[in-house]
Design a protein around this motif. Structure first.
Motif, PDB file in Angstrom:
ATOM      1  N   VAL A  35     -71.336  -4.924  14.771  1.00 36.35           N
ATOM      2  CA  VAL A  35     -70.352  -4.597  15.653  1.00 36.35           C
ATOM      3  C   VAL A  35     -69.113  -4.262  14.715  1.00 36.35           C
ATOM      4  N   LEU A  36     -68.779  -5.090  13.550  1.00 35.47           N
ATOM      5  CA  LEU A  36     -67.839  -4.545  12.769  1.00 35.47           C
ATOM      6  C   LEU A  36     -67.688  -3.356  12.446  1.00 35.47           C
ATOM      7  N   ALA A  37     -69.236  -2.864  12.008  1.00 32.76           N
ATOM      8  CA  ALA A  37     -69.359  -1.433  11.445  1.00 32.76           C
ATOM      9  C   ALA A  37     -69.112  -0.241  12.469  1.00 32.76           C
ATOM     10  N   ALA A  38     -69.470  -0.626  13.578  1.00 34.82           N
ATOM     11  CA  ALA A  38     -69.139   0.200  14.798  1.00 34.82           C
ATOM     12  C   ALA A  38     -67.753   0.340  15.195  1.00 34.82           C
ATOM     13  N   VAL A  39     -67.003  -0.676  15.039  1.00 41.07           N
ATOM     14  CA  VAL A  39     -65.547  -0.784  15.153  1.00 41.07           C
ATOM     15  C   VAL A  39     -64.888   0.050  14.041  1.00 41.07           C
ATOM     16  N   THR A  40     -65.202   0.006  12.945  1.00 34.70           N
ATOM     17  CA  THR A  40     -64.725   0.766  11.707  1.00 34.70           C
ATOM     18  C   THR A  40     -65.018   2.309  12.143  1.00 34.70           C
ATOM     19  N   LEU A  41     -66.208   2.695  12.660  1.00 28.36           N
ATOM     20  CA  LEU A  41     -66.157   3.956  12.878  1.00 28.36           C
ATOM     21  C   LEU A  41     -65.354   4.341  14.074  1.00 28.36           C
ATOM     22  N   LEU A  42     -65.317   3.550  15.082  1.00 32.51           N
ATOM     23  CA  LEU A  42     -64.373   3.933  16.311  1.00 32.51           C
ATOM     24  C   LEU A  42     -62.939   4.194  15.720  1.00 32.51           C
ATOM     25  N   LEU A  43     -62.312   3.169  14.811  1.00 34.56           N
ATOM     26  CA  LEU A  43     -61.072   2.831  14.428  1.00 34.56           C
ATOM     27  C   LEU A  43     -60.621   3.843  13.255  1.00 34.56           C
ATOM     28  N   GLY A  44     -61.835   4.584  12.979  1.00 36.78           N
ATOM     29  CA  GLY A  44     -61.646   5.378  11.635  1.00 36.78           C
ATOM     30  C   GLY A  44     -61.880   6.999  12.124  1.00 36.78           C
ATOM     31  N   PRO A  45     -63.019   7.493  11.779  1.00 37.75           N
ATOM     32  CA  PRO A  45     -63.263   8.834  12.113  1.00 37.75           C
ATOM     33  C   PRO A  45     -63.191   9.293  13.588  1.00 37.75           C
ATOM     34  N   VAL A  46     -63.456   8.509  14.578  1.00 36.86           N
ATOM     35  CA  VAL A  46     -63.098   8.908  15.874  1.00 36.86           C
ATOM     36  C   VAL A  46     -61.948   8.923  16.276  1.00 36.86           C
ATOM     37  N   PHE A  70     -50.468   6.371  20.684  1.00 33.74           N
ATOM     38  CA  PHE A  70     -51.567   6.483  20.953  1.00 33.74           C
ATOM     39  C   PHE A  70     -52.612   5.690  19.829  1.00 33.74           C
ATOM     40  N   THR A  71     -52.304   5.614  18.717  1.00 32.98           N
ATOM     41  CA  THR A  71     -53.063   4.710  17.974  1.00 32.98           C
ATOM     42  C   THR A  71     -52.929   3.184  18.128  1.00 32.98           C
ATOM     43  N   SER A  72     -51.730   2.803  18.655  1.00 33.52           N
ATOM     44  CA  SER A  72     -51.652   1.441  19.085  1.00 33.52           C
ATOM     45  C   SER A  72     -52.505   1.083  20.377  1.00 33.52           C
ATOM     46  N   ARG A  73     -52.301   2.076  21.240  1.00 30.31           N
ATOM     47  CA  ARG A  73     -53.203   1.776  22.468  1.00 30.31           C
ATOM     48  C   ARG A  73     -54.801   1.989  22.378  1.00 30.31           C
ATOM     49  N   TYR A  74     -55.066   2.967  21.528  1.00 32.77           N
ATOM     50  CA  TYR A  74     -56.731   3.092  21.323  1.00 32.77           C
ATOM     51  C   TYR A  74     -56.913   1.904  20.662  1.00 32.77           C
ATOM     52  N   ALA A  75     -56.507   1.587  19.384  1.00 29.90           N
ATOM     53  CA  ALA A  75     -56.990   0.442  18.590  1.00 29.90           C
ATOM     54  C   ALA A  75     -56.954  -0.829  19.465  1.00 29.90           C
ATOM     55  N   ALA A  76     -55.877  -1.022  20.438  1.00 30.36           N
ATOM     56  CA  ALA A  76     -56.251  -2.431  21.199  1.00 30.36           C
ATOM     57  C   ALA A  76     -57.229  -2.252  22.008  1.00 30.36           C
ATOM     58  N   THR A  77     -57.496  -1.052  22.732  1.00 30.95           N
ATOM     59  CA  THR A  77     -58.789  -0.773  23.385  1.00 30.95           C
ATOM     60  C   THR A  77     -59.879  -1.407  22.751  1.00 30.95           C
ATOM     61  N   THR A 116     -48.350  -2.577  24.268  1.00 28.33           N
ATOM     62  CA  THR A 116     -48.737  -1.335  23.713  1.00 28.33           C
ATOM     63  C   THR A 116     -47.732  -0.073  24.159  1.00 28.33           C
ATOM     64  N   VAL A 117     -46.894  -0.589  24.865  1.00 32.85           N
ATOM     65  CA  VAL A 117     -45.847   0.677  25.255  1.00 32.85           C
ATOM     66  C   VAL A 117     -44.443  -0.065  24.974  1.00 32.85           C
TER      67      VAL A 117
END
Length: 372
Positions: A89-100, A132-139, A181-182
């Protein structure tokens, strides 16, 4: 397996290519499209198609350079005692919060210059990046935590029960997450008076640089019903138009639309949870298909609640003012006139002209009762 440095450089280059490609395409769209309103709609389509394309390309590169295994190996080295499922799960989160995230943000920034021109946006690249980064990361973090908890349950019934509890908790806590987030602030007494918000609703005014939308209803607990309103509405609309927009959001609360929307989303996700329990490729494809059909149904529910909230505002004698507000916001290009041809059954809002037509019909029905 490539080295971590090569993987990072590859994803950075991809994000740069996405940015330049989208910016070039956005410039072309803006140049050949007649009228800023039409350009804004086409740029929205370009941006949202770009999100999908950038995500797919990023995932393809991640598979090629083995981003997830590299992230998992780094996590294991740093915390060897973590269970294998949590490492995944943490590796997938890394992918989403980094490259994606980098790819999706590149799309948003690539269209910003021309969206500013077509929609009169007063936004900087820094504003968009921070919000956008804060909202995306929180989601992503919230979804990752929910996924980890749901999958830890040992049965389909258990997973559904956990999903209901977590979703309900998220619905209750949504106003606080939005405030986090806003950029928002409590409304002044004068702003509350102009908006005509009921005493049991809390009115929050949102900085326009967050571009969260026009207005939003959130919260379900008594005394914790919130209405968020963009700050520009106080200067861009007259008092009755502003009161009508707020009445629409209050209508969501009065009609119980917030929990109803949660129920629709939960019903859409349920087949996928069942498919994960059954296992197998056939069950997975069936679950995905049923979840997609459920998503179409969930969006239909959301659109119906939009019409119902409009009807509530009309019953308060604010139908003409709400229709006028919608049209004025379209003129100002704060609202776009249609959800876009790409959205179709996945549109959360009906076309503006359909809403205005219903408001006019609703006003015509109310008028005889008013004059009798």
């Amino acid at each position: 397996m490539p080295s971590p440095s090569i993987t990072v450089v590859a994803h950075c280059w991809l994000a740069a290519v996405v940015f330049l490609t989208v910016r070039t395409a956005a410039g072309y769209v803006h140049r050949i499209t007649a009228g800023p309103a039409r350009a804004a709609e086409r740029l929205r389509t370009l941006r949202e198609v770009g999100y999908v394309a950038a995500t797919l390309v990023t995932l393809a590169l991640a598979v090629t350079v083995e981003t997830v295994p590299l992230a998992a190996a780094a996590i294991r080295r740093g915390a060897p005692a973590l269970p294998a499922e949590l490492v995944g799960v943490l590796a997938a989160v890394t992918l989403l919060l980094g490259p994606v995230l980098a790819g999706v943000l590149a799309v948003r920034l690539g269209t910003l210059r021309y969206r500013r021109a077509s929609r009169r946006l007063d936004l900087t690249y820094r504003d968009v990046t921070g919000w956008f980064t804060s909202r995306y990361a929180a989601t992503v973090l919230a979804l990752a935590a929910a996924t980890a908890v749901v999958t830890a349950a040992e049965s389909t019934v258990g997973r559904l029960a956990v999903a209901v509890v977590l979703g309900g908790l998220g619905t209750v806590l949504a106003p606080y997450a939005i405030s986090f987030t806003v950029r928002d602030r409590p409304a002044t007494e004068r702003e509350r008076e102009i908006a005509g918000v009921p005493a049991d609703c809390r009115l929050r005014v949102v900085d326009d640089r967050t571009r969260f939308g026009v207005a939003l209803a959130a919260g379900v607990l008594p005394g914790q019903r919130y209405v968020f309103v963009a700050e520009s509405l106080f200067s861009g609309l007259d008092e009755r138009e502003l009161a009508a927009v707020v009445a629409h959001e209050v209508g969501h609360h009065e009609g119980g639309h917030v929990p109803r929307r949660f129920g629709a989303v939960l019903a859409a996700v349920a087949p996928l949870l069942v498919a994960l329990e059954l296992g197998g490729t056939t069950a997975l494809f069936a679950g995905v298909g049923l979840a997609a059909a459920g998503a179409v149904g969930a969006f239909a529910v959301v659109r119906r609640t939009e019409y119902a909230a409009d009807a509530y505002a009309a019953r308060q004698g604010l139908g003409p003012a709400l229709a006028s507000a919608l049209e004025e916001l379209a003129v100002q290009r704060v609202l776009l006139t249609t959800p876009g041809p790409h959205a179709g059954p996945f549109a959360a809002h009906p076309p503006l002209h359909a809403r205005v037509a219903r408001l006019e019909a609703e006003t015509a029905r109310e008028r005889p009762a008013t004059t009798a």
